[in-house]
Write a protein that holds these residues in place. Structure first.
Motif, short mmCIF file in Angstrom:
data_model
loop_
_atom_site.label_atom_id
_atom_site.label_comp_id
_atom_site.label_asym_id
_atom_site.label_seq_id
_atom_site.Cartn_x
_atom_site.Cartn_y
_atom_site.Cartn_z
N ASP A 10 0.83 -1.21 0.00
CA ASP A 10 0.00 0.00 0.00
C ASP A 10 0.86 1.26 0.00
N ILE A 11 1.95 1.21 0.75
CA ILE A 11 2.84 2.38 0.80
C ILE A 11 3.41 2.64 -0.59
N GLU A 12 3.86 1.55 -1.23
CA GLU A 12 4.46 1.72 -2.55
C GLU A 12 3.44 2.25 -3.54
N GLY A 13 2.20 1.81 -3.37
CA GLY A 13 1.17 2.24 -4.33
C GLY A 13 0.52 3.56 -3.97
N CYS A 14 0.92 4.14 -2.84
CA CYS A 14 0.24 5.36 -2.38
C CYS A 14 0.53 6.52 -3.32
N PRO A 15 -0.50 7.22 -3.80
CA PRO A 15 -0.31 8.25 -4.81
C PRO A 15 0.33 9.55 -4.29
N SER A 16 0.40 9.70 -2.98
CA SER A 16 0.90 10.97 -2.46
C SER A 16 2.39 11.18 -2.80
N HIS A 17 2.72 12.39 -3.26
CA HIS A 17 4.10 12.69 -3.65
C HIS A 17 4.98 13.10 -2.49
N HIS A 18 4.37 13.89 -1.61
CA HIS A 18 5.18 14.46 -0.54
C HIS A 18 4.39 14.41 0.76
N LEU A 19 5.04 13.98 1.84
CA LEU A 19 4.36 13.93 3.13
C LEU A 19 4.92 14.99 4.06
N LYS A 20 3.99 15.70 4.72
CA LYS A 20 4.44 16.60 5.78
C LYS A 20 4.49 15.83 7.10
N THR A 21 3.45 14.98 7.30
CA THR A 21 3.43 14.20 8.54
C THR A 21 3.09 12.74 8.27
N CYS A 22 3.71 11.90 9.09
CA CYS A 22 3.37 10.49 9.03
C CYS A 22 3.23 10.02 10.47
N TYR A 23 2.22 9.22 10.73
CA TYR A 23 1.96 8.77 12.10
C TYR A 23 1.71 7.27 12.07
N ILE A 24 2.53 6.53 12.78
CA ILE A 24 2.30 5.09 12.88
C ILE A 24 1.69 4.81 14.24
#
Lengths: 599, 369
Positions: free
Chosen positions: B43-57
């Motif tokens: 899913d991460i590899e297929g995620c269309p977003s180009h740039h992330l400001k925040t990521c939360y696991i």
């Protein structure tokens, strides 16, 4: 039609003993309804009836049955409502018959309603055919039940058909017994018309349709009819029978049971128990047994949304078209605004009407606690009737108050007799009799104020007997009691819709329970709310609803939005069911809080 | 979808299950966790977003994963996105190791959120939670050693039998560790939890209110900013950027079982069934197209949680149909002292945030008319 080939009968039973199931099997057996068209319990046609497993409206069905003697008989099966509220209707539909099939559950035996129904049938000189149902149940004990019927009711029951209506076992035996034992009608077709009205329904296209039993004479299309009690006159447009589909006929003759449509607009003209005769060749005497229905229980019905007042009026008018026993008139309450004071035959009738308004007409309601009708004798010698506690005159103007009493008949397994007697005493009951039914059960008879029955008597009875006690009551008269009005104050304002009339000796206990219950039911608001019960100016109980300190969702992140939205939507919907009383928001249930008597 | 700048990843595993938790979770199982990680990486590899400001696991407990699993997951994120401004991971100190901490640091994680709940063993037993203070201190020290200094602790109040003093003690214990952020949650009893099944009754609203007020007073005096209903930050810079994106009603994507996403007027929630998730069956548990009214309500429901003003000019521009009703109800609410309202600026007052539930319901009612 040859009257010797007609049998008119009803099925009577305690609730859940299988009356409707037996009716279904009889319809199948006589192929009145093909099995594949058969919807379970076809005679109970209102949704609510089906859900609650009770019959409210009556129906009459004509069946053709080829008996073992080779003859084809015309049977009219007249259904009766199975609840104590509708005793008068039951008695009128029994009056349309010559016989009654008494269904008794092989496991449970005789119950309070079984007896009540038997007495009604005996009052109408009916031939009673006992039938033992549910003999296939593992707990069935037909022999014990037969003995109880013989000992308690005094009916010969040795030959009672042993059936299972559910599985279709021995249903034919029931019909054979009906043919052998129930006498055929003995009316005279040549005498002036006498027909008994035992039910009516409203049809939007044809007006009121009366269900009738022709006793003497005949009715044809075009005849001019007179309703003898109401003096209303109409011309017959259509007549016929139900099978259960409507079948039109040219005429109905003595001995037959069917329906008449005569473009009747007002239900007030068609009263259950009235006698129909011809205008031109009238009968001199009406049939016996007619009486006007009196409301026994009253409550205020108010729309939670005040703008729905006119919708509520329309709903009541429409229900009234089909239900002559429902009475209503406009009233206003300081707390609740515009609404209606409604009169009902009993508690079930009240519940059914409320539920139909909410469900079928989609009007959220606030119902005030039910009240009985008090006879209040004033110091000036006059008497007024009060069905709304908030209208009770001030104490100094009252000479005495009388309240309705009923005779309560309860059937109960031996081990619960003590607890039940205690309950009856708590409810101000007066002991009348204790009768042995068989080695396991007793019949207990008390005189009890109807107002206590209207409170939580039935629920209490069921809970202390673990559901085994059955109960029936009949009105016996008015008795003087030491009654006072108790007011409830929210945030120091008296709320008229919460006032009740209570016995003076019980006022403290009841006041305490009510304020505690209201504290539980009224949600906390931004300020503290005192809840008080008072008699006159004296506060007798108090409880405070603490102020709400915070009301916010602790967490609300991306994944929560949807769920929290739903939660808030729910709260919003809940608020619609709240009524603003002064500055306090009061939920619907609170107005019934006076009914919770966990003393 | 390629403009979305906020990503949530759900790790549905825990070493033990707490009595109050109703997130998607199951007891850690290595094989199943491997499958979930594999799916997440896809899913991460297929995620269309180009740039992330925040990521939360979050979870569950991401720290329940093995070092290898953690490494694989973080690597795939690092390969996909560089320079994530705020990269948070939720951890349970009990299942942390120094190696896991180093691994987090190595792959760009710069913020930790630790579930503590309470410092009293008695209360932790009730919650079926285990966080021994000694371990918490040790893990916090590891974080600093590895160079992760932005640390948040979660505490709970309104717990069965909890006293105000106990809660205050928990807060003060946390403060001695000098966290950049604290989240304080009132216990809510959800039906599908051990508490819900045991029909545990919530504590008295009055006591809960006192505890909340006590926390606010204590932390404010100590210099923390109470910037959101349940959140306190050492300075405005330490506010949770990721959570702010929810409260500012930004678009976000959630990956993993039970995770929710919102992009434009679409919101969907992944299946809560872990097996369905790994097998790609019945992928969504909910999918809705938000109406204009939904958007306006939710925007306010989220935004009013914050102590920063909302700019309502977007509403008049995009959804002019609600302007009248909204203006009217906000003026009313402002008279109650629940907000400051000076179009287009709207901000809730502390009192308004205390009764936010009622506040939003009023707005919802107004928009229905």
């Amino acid at each position: 039609m040859d009257q010797s080939r007609i049998r008119n009968f009803s099925i009577i039973a305690h609730i859940d003993h299988g009356k409707s199931t037996l009716a279904d099997r009889i319809l199948e057996l006589t192929q009145t309804v093909a099995s594949r068209e058969m919807m379970a319990q076809i005679l109970d046609s209102l949704d609510l009836e089906r859900e609650r497993g009770i019959t409210i409206k009556l129906n009459a069905v004509q069946l053709q049955y080829k008996a073992r003697d080779g003859e084809v008989y015309t049977l009219h099966l007249i259904d009766t409502p199975g609840h104590v509220d509708f005793t008068y209707e039951v008695s009128r539909s029994l009056a349309a018959c010559e016989g009654a099939v008494l269904v008794v559950d092989a496991a449970q035996g005789i119950e309070a309603q079984t007896l009540a129904n038997v007495y009604l049938a005996l009052d109408n000189d009916l031939e009673i055919i006992p039938v033992i149902n549910k003999v296939d149940l593992p707990s069935a004990d037909p022999q014990r039940v037969i003995e109880a019927i013989e000992n308690t009711i005094g009916l010969e029951a040795k030959d009672a058909p042993l059936i299972s209506a559910k599985n279709g076992l021995n249903i034919e035996d029931v019909l054979e017994a009906v043919i052998k034992k129930v006498p055929p009608p003995r009316g005279d077709i040549n005498k002036p018309l006498k027909a008994l009205v035992f039910d009516s329904i409203f049809d939007p296209y044809r007006g009121i349709i009366a269900y009738i039993r022709v006793v003497d004479g005949s009715i044809k299309i075009g005849d001019k009819l007179r309703f003898m009690a109401t003096q209303a006159e109409y011309e017959v447009v259509e007549c016929g029978v139900r099978t259960p589909k409507e079948v039109k006929k040219q005429q109905l003759v003595a001995g037959e049971v069917g329906w008449v449509a005569a473009a009747i607009k007002s239900i007030k003209d068609v009263r259950v128990g009235d006698t129909i005769t011809h205008v031109h060749r009238p009968s001199l005497e009406p049939l016996k047994g007619y009486r006007e229905l009196n409301s026994m229980v009253f409550c205020g019905l108010y729309p939670t949304d005040t703008s729905k007042y006119n919708d509520l009026r329309e709903a009541l008018e429409k229900l009234n078209l089909n239900d002559a026993a429902l009475k209503f008139e406009a009233e206003t309450s300081v707390a609740l605004g515009f609404g209606f004071r409604c009169g009902f035959l009993g508690l079930l009738h009240m519940d059914v009407v409320q539920e139909r308004i909410e469900r079928e007409y989609k009007i959220p309601l606030i119902a005030t606690a039910p009240s009985v009708v008090y006879h209040v004798y004033l110091t000036d010698g006059s008497m007024i009737t009060i069905d709304n506690p908030s209208l009770l005159p001030p104490v100094q103007k009252i000479q005495r108050i009388e309240e309705p009493f009923v005779k309560a008949t309860m059937m109960v397994p031996n081990e619960y007799v003590g607890a039940l007697m205690e309950l009856c005493h708590k409810k101000r009951g007066i002991y009348e009799d204790l009768v042995v039914i068989d080695d396991q059960r007793r019949q207990l008879i008390y005189q009890v104020p109807l107002s206590e029955i209207v409170y939580d008597f039935f629920d209490r009875l069921k809970s202390i007997s673990r559901g085994y006690a059955s109960f029936d009551y009949e009105f016996i008269g008015y008795v003087e009691s030491k009654l006072v009005k108790m007011d409830i104050l929210l945030n120091s304002e008296s709320v008229d819709a919460l006032s009740i009339i209570v016995h003076r000796d019980f006022a403290y206990g009841r006041g305490k329970v009510i304020v505690e219950k209201l504290k539980e039911l009224i949600p906390r608001q931004q300020f503290e709310i005192p809840v008080q019960a008072s008699i006159g100016n004296k506060v007798i109980a108090r409880s405070d609803i603490k102020a709400l300190r915070k009301n916010v969702l602790a967490k609300c992140y991306g994944g929560d939005i949807s769920r929290k939205r739903k939660l808030l939507e729910k709260q919003k919907e809940g608020k619609k069911r709240m009524k603003q009383v002064g500055n306090v928001e009061v939920p619907q249930e609170a107005f019934m809080a006076v009914l919770s008597m966990d003393e | 979808m390629n403009h979305v700048e906020h990503l949530y990843l759900h790790i549905p595993f825990c070493t033990h299950i707490c009595a109050y938790c109703d997130f998607v979770k199951s007891r850690y199982h290595e094989g199943l966790a491997d499958q979930v990680i594999q799916r997440l990486i896809e899913d991460i590899e297929g995620c269309p977003s180009h740039h992330l400001k925040t990521c939360y696991i979050g979870g569950g407990t991401p720290s329940a994963l093995s070092l290898q699993q953690l490494e694989r997951l973080l690597e795939s994120i690092q390969n996909k996105w560089r320079n994530i401004e705020e990269f948070s991971v939720e951890i349970n100190p009990e299942d942390m190791t120094y190696e896991k901490m180093a691994c987090l640091k190595k792959h760009g994680v710069n913020r930790l959120s630790m579930g503590v709940q309470a410092v009293q063993q008695r209360l932790l037993t009730i919650l079926l939670a285990i966080t021994i203070l000694r371990m918490l201190k040790k893990v916090t020290q590891w974080a600093h050693e590895c160079g992760i200094n932005n640390i948040s602790y979660d505490l709970m109040y309104g717990l069965p039998t909890q006293t105000i003093d106990e809660f205050k003690t928990s807060i003060l214990e946390m403060v001695t560790l000098n966290p950049t952020h604290l989240s304080l949650y009132a216990l809510t009893i959800e039906p599908n939890t051990a508490f819900g099944r045991q029909k545990i009754q919530p504590v008295d609203n009055e006591l809960e209110g006192f505890m909340y007020q006590c926390a606010i007073d204590t932390l404010t005096q100590l210099g923390y900013h109470h910037y959101e209903v349940s959140s306190f930050a050492k300075s405005y810079d330490f506010r949770s950027q990721h959570n702010l994106s929810y409260w500012r009603y930004k678009d976000f994507i959630g990956l993993g079982p039970g995770a929710a996403s919102k992009v434009g007027n679409q919101r969907w929630t992944n299946t809560r069934n872990i097996h369905h998730y790994t097998l790609k069956e019945n992928l969504l548990s909910e999918e809705v197209s938000l109406t204009h009214q939904d958007i306006v309500i939710e925007h306010l429901m989220m935004g009013l949680r914050l102590d920063e003003p909302l700019d309502l000019s977007f509403l008049s521009k995009e959804y002019p149909e609600f302007e009248g009703q909204l203006n009217e109800v906000l003026n009313q609410v402002s008279d109650l002292g629940w907000c400051y309202y000076d179009y287009p600026k709207l901000v809730s007052t502390p009192l308004g945030r205390l009764f936010l539930h009622d506040f939003i319901v009023k707005i919802m009612e107004a928009l229905d008319h």
